[in-house]
Motif scaffolding. Structure first.
Motif, PDB file in Angstrom:
ATOM      1  N   VAL A  25       0.834  -1.201   0.000  1.00  0.00           N
ATOM      2  CA  VAL A  25       0.000   0.000   0.000  1.00  0.00           C
ATOM      3  C   VAL A  25       0.868   1.251   0.000  1.00  0.00           C
ATOM      4  N   ALA A  26       1.932   1.257   0.797  1.00  0.00           N
ATOM      5  CA  ALA A  26       2.798   2.433   0.886  1.00  0.00           C
ATOM      6  C   ALA A  26       3.431   2.754  -0.467  1.00  0.00           C
ATOM      7  N   LEU A  27       3.859   1.726  -1.181  1.00  0.00           N
ATOM      8  CA  LEU A  27       4.445   1.946  -2.505  1.00  0.00           C
ATOM      9  C   LEU A  27       3.431   2.555  -3.465  1.00  0.00           C
ATOM     10  N   ALA A  28       2.185   2.065  -3.381  1.00  0.00           N
ATOM     11  CA  ALA A  28       1.144   2.584  -4.266  1.00  0.00           C
ATOM     12  C   ALA A  28       0.671   3.966  -3.840  1.00  0.00           C
ATOM     13  N   LEU A  29       0.851   4.301  -2.543  1.00  0.00           N
ATOM     14  CA  LEU A  29       0.407   5.606  -2.046  1.00  0.00           C
ATOM     15  C   LEU A  29       1.262   6.754  -2.570  1.00  0.00           C
ATOM     16  N   VAL A  30       2.543   6.493  -2.808  1.00  0.00           N
ATOM     17  CA  VAL A  30       3.469   7.576  -3.159  1.00  0.00           C
ATOM     18  C   VAL A  30       3.023   8.353  -4.397  1.00  0.00           C
ATOM     19  N   PRO A  31       2.853   7.691  -5.557  1.00  0.00           N
ATOM     20  CA  PRO A  31       2.477   8.486  -6.737  1.00  0.00           C
ATOM     21  C   PRO A  31       1.096   9.119  -6.620  1.00  0.00           C
ATOM     22  N   GLU A  32       0.173   8.435  -5.914  1.00  0.00           N
ATOM     23  CA  GLU A  32      -1.165   9.003  -5.775  1.00  0.00           C
ATOM     24  C   GLU A  32      -1.127  10.257  -4.900  1.00  0.00           C
ATOM     25  N   ALA A  33      -0.406  10.202  -3.788  1.00  0.00           N
ATOM     26  CA  ALA A  33      -0.318  11.376  -2.911  1.00  0.00           C
ATOM     27  C   ALA A  33       0.343  12.546  -3.639  1.00  0.00           C
ATOM     28  N   VAL A  34       1.371  12.246  -4.420  1.00  0.00           N
ATOM     29  CA  VAL A  34       2.046  13.300  -5.193  1.00  0.00           C
ATOM     30  C   VAL A  34       1.097  13.884  -6.233  1.00  0.00           C
TER      31      VAL A  34
END
Length: 524
Positions: A25-34
């Motif tokens: 989840v953390a890996l997938a969160l990075v581009p979405e949060a950016v």
């Protein structure tokens, strides 16, 4: 002690699964949060800090273990208006400060909603609205990935950019890596479940792209995610009533969107895991998280159904999965940004495409011809409005349309049968008497030809609202003008209470079934 015991019971059914799913989840969160930070018009770290803080706090004290919260696109598309308006009215650089203040007020509103037990109202959302919400959200998640196939930085609603689409070998490499990620994510669970398939897909594609030195977009192409710990700071805005009135409308909208999306996500995860979350507790957790986030430089957030689907499908069930995702995300910002920035965007897009496939209710196509036409219409309407506007508006529109349809259908059911009894004509009323049925109700009586005594029997009916009282009073006045007497019989206790409270608004005689030995009760 009770809170600690409850926390430990929901902490982690399986530590390995929760930790690995949290990493995924953390890996997938990075581009979405950016990307959502770009959408809102703020620095990428503002989105990453929000994803960390909102995710951590809701994981610890929230009402739905296993659900992931963070910086959400549904909020970002509204936040951009606040930032732009603040920059226009208060000068350059003020937009993000007013955003922080609005997020704090948003959190206060959400905590208040939880304290007032308003989370229970999510139960009134009909199934067609839920299906439309899920389908619309799947489409939105899909559309949010398409800008990654463009050459420019994502901006605008759902990250849409105005750059050129990739072409040639760059496009084919991107599509190939996406397909490989989806292939691994789909087929690996058939061989082993020792590691989340989405995480395996990200790792394999990342190693392949690095080993072959493939020319493809990476997380680092979106933004540099390196940063320090979030710092406490009071938003730099004027503490005046003018500021309050400026941010209040935005905060109310933020709070409504955040709670609706979070509570609907709770419902979806409940169905997936065959467990039950606590909506009011989640409201308080979301509000607390947003208050803290506003003081520590985050853009606020809510539950994220896409990330929650990744977590649940990867085996995350306990609070540890959300805690791990938040802590991994913070470690990326503090220590591992060079490595994370090398992850191909294609791998994360492939994971999100699998989320789309898993989120969309494909059975809705099969049931469209089997359910009532108005339910099918609501399903399609909510899906469309979700894509065009946002989730909160779509759900509200769906509930309103469903309520109107319900009212219309029940309004058609009111009817009477008549009979004579002891020199009186009795109207046996069937069906609910409310605002939708009062027009038909008024047409059911033959005032001119009825005898001197008329009784309306409510054994199979209920008086529901003020419109019904007005309708009864209207009929009573017509009989009174004709020199005749109207009485009501077999009113339920709640209807009798309503008539008593109405007082002079409804001047009629009420009688009860003689078997109950209740004396004549004249109201008015």
């Amino acid at each position: 002690m009770l809170l600690l015991r409850e926390f430990m019971q929901t902490f982690s059914p399986n530590i390995k699964n929760d930790v690995l799913s949290g990493l995924t989840v953390a890996l997938a969160l990075v581009p979405e949060a950016v990307a959502f930070a770009f959408v809102a018009g703020v620095h990428p770290l503002v989105g990453l800090y929000a994803a960390f803080m909102v995710g951590l706090i809701t994981a610890v004290i929230g009402g739905r273990p296993g659900m992931i919260s963070g910086a959400a696109g549904a909020l970002a598309v509204v936040m951009v208006s606040l930032v732009a308006d603040a920059e226009r009215d208060y000068g350059p650089g003020s937009g993000v400060q007013f955003l922080f203040a609005a997020v704090i007020l948003m959190g206060i509103i959400q905590v208040s909603a939880g304290a007032l037990k308003l989370g229970k109202f999510i139960r009134i959302v009909p199934t067609p609205v839920m299906l439309g919400f899920v389908n619309g959200l799947a489409i939105v998640i899909f559309l949010a990935q398409l800008p990654q196939l463009q050459s420019s930085t994502p901006v605008g609603k759902w990250g849409w950019a105005h750059g050129e689409w990739l072409s040639g070998s760059t496009l084919f490499i991107m599509l190939g890596l996406i397909a490989l990620t989806m292939f691994i994510t789909f087929y690996l669970p058939k061989l082993t479940k020792a590691i989340p398939s989405a995480l395996a897909g990200i790792l394999v594609v990342s190693l392949l792209a690095w080993g072959l030195q493939l020319d493809t977009k990476t997380v680092g192409d979106l933004s540099n995610i390196a940063g320090g710990l979030p710092q406490f700071a009071v938003p730099q805005v004027p503490f005046t009533l003018e500021t309050l009135w400026f941010i209040l409308p935005y905060s109310v909208i933020f709070a409504a969107i955040g709670l609706i999306e979070s509570l609907l996500t709770v419902t979806v995860i409940d169905e997936m895991t065959n467990t039950r979350g606590r909506g009011n507790k989640e409201c308080v957790a979301q509000g607390t998280a947003n208050i803290v986030t506003g003081f520590f430089g985050g853009m606020g957030g809510c539950a994220m159904i896409g990330q929650s689907m990744i977590n649940v499908s990867s085996g995350g069930r306990g609070r540890l999965s959300g805690i791990a995702a938040a802590l991994f995300l913070l470690s990326f910002i503090l220590f591992a940004s060079p490595l994370i920035e090398e992850i191909p965007i294609a791998a994360l897009v492939g994971v999100m495409f699998m989320v789309v496939i898993g989120t969309f209710e494909w059975t809705s196509f099969r049931i469209m011809r089997k359910i009532p036409k108005h339910d099918a219409f609501v399903l399609v309407l909510v899906s469309g409005v979700t894509v065009v506007t946002d989730l909160a508006i779509a759900v509200i529109v769906g509930v309103i349309v469903s309520a109107l349809v319900f009212a219309w259908e029940h309004a058609k059911r009111i009817r009477v049968t008549t009979r004579e009894d002891e020199n009186a004509k009795i109207y046996d009323l069937v069906g609910p008497l409310f605002f939708g049925s009062v027009t038909r109700f008024k047409d059911l009586f033959d005032v001119e030809n009825d005898p001197q005594m008329v009784i309306i029997d409510f054994r199979y009916s209920r008086v529901a609202d003020h419109s019904a009282l007005e309708a009864i009073d209207h009929i009573a006045e017509r009989y009174l003008a004709a020199g005749k007497e109207l009485r009501l019989r077999h009113l339920s206790e709640d209807c009798r209470v309503m008539l008593k409270k109405a007082g002079n608004l409804c001047d009629v005689n009420v009688i009860e079934d003689p078997n109950y030995r209740v004396a004549l009760d004249e109201l008015g």
